[in-house]
Design an enzyme around this catalytic site. Structure first.
Site, PDB file in Angstrom:
ATOM      1  N   GLU A   1      40.559  32.090  42.363  1.00 30.17           N
ATOM      2  CA  GLU A   1      40.399  33.359  43.284  1.00 30.17           C
ATOM      3  C   GLU A   1      39.278  32.856  44.363  1.00 30.17           C
ATOM      4  OE1 GLU A   1      37.661  36.520  43.017  1.00 30.17           O
ATOM      5  OE2 GLU A   1      37.420  36.396  40.661  1.00 30.17           O
TER       6      GLU A   1
ATOM      7  N   LYS B   1      31.883  41.715  32.967  1.00 32.78           N
ATOM      8  CA  LYS B   1      30.381  42.025  32.864  1.00 32.78           C
ATOM      9  C   LYS B   1      30.061  43.307  32.066  1.00 32.78           C
ATOM     10  CE  LYS B   1      28.510  39.391  36.574  1.00 32.78           C
ATOM     11  NZ  LYS B   1      29.570  39.153  37.724  1.00 32.78           N
TER      12      LYS B   1
HETATM   13  N1  PSU Z   1      33.227  40.332  38.366  1.00 37.11           N
HETATM   14  C1  PSU Z   1      32.307  39.414  38.304  1.00 37.11           C
HETATM   15  N2  PSU Z   1      32.285  38.586  39.340  1.00 37.11           N
HETATM   16  C2  PSU Z   1      33.018  38.608  40.673  1.00 37.11           C
HETATM   17  C3  PSU Z   1      34.074  39.822  40.339  1.00 37.11           C
HETATM   18  C4  PSU Z   1      34.282  40.602  39.390  1.00 37.11           C
HETATM   19  O1  PSU Z   1      31.659  39.155  37.231  1.00 37.11           O
HETATM   20  O2  PSU Z   1      33.140  38.093  41.444  1.00 37.11           O
HETATM   21  C5  PSU Z   1      34.753  40.279  41.645  1.00 37.11           C
HETATM   22  C6  PSU Z   1      36.335  39.890  41.397  1.00 37.11           C
HETATM   23  O3  PSU Z   1      36.995  39.429  42.461  1.00 37.11           O
HETATM   24  C7  PSU Z   1      36.957  41.147  41.053  1.00 37.11           C
HETATM   25  C8  PSU Z   1      36.074  42.086  41.769  1.00 37.11           C
HETATM   26  O4  PSU Z   1      38.384  41.066  40.878  1.00 37.11           O
HETATM   27  O5  PSU Z   1      34.883  41.651  41.905  1.00 37.11           O
HETATM   28  C9  PSU Z   1      36.349  43.596  41.462  1.00 37.11           C
HETATM   29  O6  PSU Z   1      35.752  44.387  42.260  1.00 37.11           O
HETATM   30  P1  PSU Z   1      35.899  45.967  42.355  1.00 37.11           P
HETATM   31  O7  PSU Z   1      35.071  46.282  40.963  1.00 37.11           O
HETATM   32  O8  PSU Z   1      35.724  46.450  43.477  1.00 37.11           O
HETATM   33  O9  PSU Z   1      37.632  46.097  41.912  1.00 37.11           O
END
Ligand code: PSU
Ligand code: MN
Length: 330
Positions: free
Chosen positions: A47, A181
């Site tokens: 990604e 996380k």
């Molecule tokens: N969790 C992490 N590091 C990240 C992300 C999530 O520990 O960089 C990023 C990933 O690209 C994930 C996105 O798909 O954040 C999720 O964002 P949201 O919670 O807005 O869907």
């Protein structure tokens, strides 16, 4: 598709095949990815949100290159995915990685955002959900990330559930991660995945990992350490037509893990600050990641880099095992 819809497609094709071909017109393989395909070498998707929004420059670009090198050294080909100039780029050049890593202007692209960034010709960094969609269109079965998005704490009030989970429910890509996380409600994240029939596999330990720390305190559905057996599980699912993703969790290497009490306290503080500042929507996750980085004095970055590299090795081995399983069957 069939029946009345067939009449809509030219050349005797079905509507389904027509839309597949239309999708391909939005995709572009890099020369190394095209060469790997021609040689039958397995691809591993990566990604780009982690590059544009997850880590600071220049560590982000350096890590992206090192992760690619680790995958190549194991015999697979990395395909970092981003939206650039009106195309979904499958595999990025050094200059393109640099552009994403330092411009500070890349949009965060999830399912909702993909058409907007493609149509406008802008710069987009794909999330787990966005990358899964692009990987599936590009015929890539394995995707390596850091941590997946999930159900946020307090989601009963905020309704904040990452689109990553919906995507895992429907798009057939195996996602290798170091768990999720603890900014998230990990228990509810696993409940959501169970409801949607997404298997959560763990390797190296029984429990689901918690990104900066090895143990989330929650058991994964199945522990499978051997890549050949992981591949067999995934083939069985998809062969049966059980579409949707598979999560493969692997813990951060012990020597790079952070102390649990420290990361817990910092996470609470970051969550309080987000609440006080009224941060909502797609800004929540990047805000929390940036605060945790600052509050750990940058030490979380070293952990983040180590876990992504470890995930890359696990993902490359899985991609090779899946390719081998297909060959045996052919
Ligand atoms: N969790 C992490 N590091 C990240 C992300 C999530 O520990 O960089 C990023 C990933 O690209 C994930 C996105 O798909 O954040 C999720 O964002 P949201 O919670 O807005 O869907
Ligand atoms: Mn969200």
């Amino acid at each position: 598709m069939g029946g009345a819809y067939d009449a809509l497609a030219p050349d005797g094709g079905t509507l389904a095949s027509m839309s597949f071909n239309a999708a391909q017109s939005w995709l572009a393989d890099s020369p190394p990815v095209a060469a790997a395909r021609a040689a039958g070498r397995p691809l591993v998707a990566l990604e780009s949100t982690i590059i544009a929004h997850g880590m600071p420059y220049p560590e982000n670009v350096r890590t992206a290159r090192e992760v690619e090198a680790l995958i190549r050294a194991l015999g697979a080909e990395p395909a970092t995915i981003a939206v650039i100039g009106g195309k979904i780029r499958v595999g990025l050049s050094g200059d393109e990685l640099e552009l994403l890593g330092r411009s500070g202007e890349a949009a965060k692209v999830s399912r909702r955002d993909l058409p907007a960034v493609l149509a406008s010709g802008g710069l987009g960094a794909t999330t787990v959900a966005g990358t899964m969609i692009c990987a599936a269109l590009a015929g890539i079965e394995v995707f390596v990330t850091g941590g997946i998005g999930g159900v946020h704490r307090g989601a009963a009030e905020s309704f904040d559930i990452s689109a990553d989970l919906q995507e895992l429910a429907k798009t057939s890509v195996a996602v290798v991660c170091a768990g999720a996380k603890s900014i998230l409600d990990i228990g509810l994240t696993l409940e959501y995945l169970e409801t949607h029939g997404v298997p959560v596999l763990a390797c190296e330990q029984d429990n689901f990992a918690a990104f900066y720390t090895r143990d989330s305190g929650f058991r994964a559905d199945y522990r499978i350490d051997d890549p050949a057996q992981q591949a067999r599980f995934i083939r069985a699912k998809w062969d049966l037509g059980l579409s949707g993703g598979v999560v493969l969790s692997t813990p951060v290497p012990s020597e790079a893990a952070m102390p649990r009490e420290e990361i817990d306290a910092i996470t609470e503080q970051a969550l309080d600050e987000a609440r006080e500042q009224g941060i909502t929507g797609k800004a929540v996750t990047p805000f929390l990641l940036a605060r945790i980085k600052a509050l750990t004095g940058g030490r979380s970055l070293a952990t983040n880099i180590a876990l992504v590299k470890h995930n890359a090795e696990v993902g490359a081995k899985l991609a090779l095992a899946l390719a081998l399983a297909s060959q045996r069957r052919a």
